[in-house]
Design an enzyme around this catalytic site. Structure first.
Site, PDB file in Angstrom:
ATOM      1  N   ASP A   1      -2.388  49.413  17.575  1.00 60.94           N
ATOM      2  CA  ASP A   1      -3.009  48.566  18.601  1.00 60.94           C
ATOM      3  C   ASP A   1      -3.160  47.152  18.053  1.00 60.94           C
ATOM      4  OD1 ASP A   1      -4.494  47.279  20.522  1.00 60.94           O
ATOM      5  OD2 ASP A   1      -5.920  48.915  20.803  1.00 60.94           O
TER       6      ASP A   1
ATOM      7  N   HIS B   1      -8.874  41.888  18.851  1.00 61.67           N
ATOM      8  CA  HIS B   1      -9.515  42.471  17.681  1.00 61.67           C
ATOM      9  C   HIS B   1      -9.192  41.728  16.381  1.00 61.67           C
ATOM     10  CE1 HIS B   1     -10.415  45.651  20.478  1.00 61.67           C
ATOM     11  NE2 HIS B   1      -9.131  45.799  20.730  1.00 61.67           N
TER      12      HIS B   1
END
Length: 288
Positions: free
Chosen positions: A185, A190
């Site tokens: 991911d 993030h």
């Protein structure tokens, strides 16, 4: 900007997903395994004498094929957050292997200020046709509501009265998101401060599925005697963000035999995973 509502009800696949023993170790490290090394050597090593390597069950949540479903529509990716996740295993997850993955868009729901997109995926053993795992995911996309669709169905869940039967505390690491992103991911929410700011966050946040994996470790430790082959099913709702470095406290209430409810809170008491349910399975004699 609009969503592609014609995707609802369509099943996509198969796409082939292959993983290695190293992938299983990277995932386990990404969700914090190894902080207490002696307790989790089966998850984090492949050559410890007398210890057979295991894949942690929530690894199934990252074994989908990411480009299997066409684009959901035209929207800013910084406005999408993970809302809910479930995973059910039908056999212990192999340390290394291959699966045919199918994914279905089961609904797009109007939440007023946003839309909730729900998908379900299955991993199928290509040799036997047996379903290995089934995952459900809900994604909330801010600003995409108001299209007049149905509201999302709501289940019943209540926090049990009394103190939890188990409490497990974990400390995430400042670089936790940078490690977890190696599982596949690479969403810049993030890792990229500027991208996170577009989403309304002061700093890059931890992947929801990373927090989910931490919770899974606490549940296996508390309810399965540390044996990942006894993991049956798990579901939860993401209710607040976690920043890398935050403390996580997993509170578990036992219900009927083999069933439990749980919440995860940050160190400051904010609930970050809510409406949690967990189910164990009988001890397996099959070698994954």
């Amino acid at each position: 900007m609009t969503l592609n509502h014609e995707l609802v009800g369509k099943r996509f696949g198969p796409g082939t997903r292959t993983w290695t023993a190293d992938d299983a170790i990277v995932y386990a490290l990404g969700v914090g395994a190894g902080h207490d090394p002696l307790d989790e050597l089966a998850l984090t090593t492949e050559n410890t004498a007398g210890v057979a390597q295991r894949a942690f069950p929530t690894f199934a949540t990252v074994l989908g094929v990411r480009d299997l479903v066409p684009p959901l529509g035209d929207y800013d990716g910084a406005t999408l957050v993970h809302a809910e996740q479930s995973v059910e295993l039908f056999a212990p997850l192999p340390v290394a292997g291959s699966a045919e993955v199918f994914r279905t868009v089961t609904g797009m729901y109007d939440k007023g200020k946003g839309a909730l997109v729900v998908t379900e995926s299955e991993g199928v053993d290509p040799a036997t046709g047996d379903v290995l795992w089934r995952c459900g995911s809900s994604m909330y996309i801010r600003g995409e509501g108001g299209f007049g669709g149905a509201s999302a169905p709501s289940g019943t869940w209540a926090r049990p009265d009394g103190e939890p039967d188990h409490v497990v505390r974990f400390s995430t690491r400042p670089e936790q998101a940078l490690l977890y992103r190696l599982c596949g991911d690479r969403n810049p929410l993030h890792s990229d401060p500027a991208f996170a700011a577009r989403g309304g966050f002061a700093a890059p946040i931890l992947h929801g599925l990373c927090t989910y994996g931490f919770a899974g470790r606490a549940l296996v430790r508390s309810l399965c005697d540390g044996d990942p082959t006894r993991f049956g099913a798990m579901s939860a709702r993401f209710s607040a963000v976690v920043l890398p470095g935050d403390e996580l406290v997993v509170r578990v209430w036992a219900d009927a035999p083999g069933e439990a409810r749980f919440q995860v809170v940050r160190g400051d008491g904010t609930v970050v995973l809510d409406r949690g349910r967990f189910r164990t399975r009988e001890r397996s004699t099959r070698c994954p």
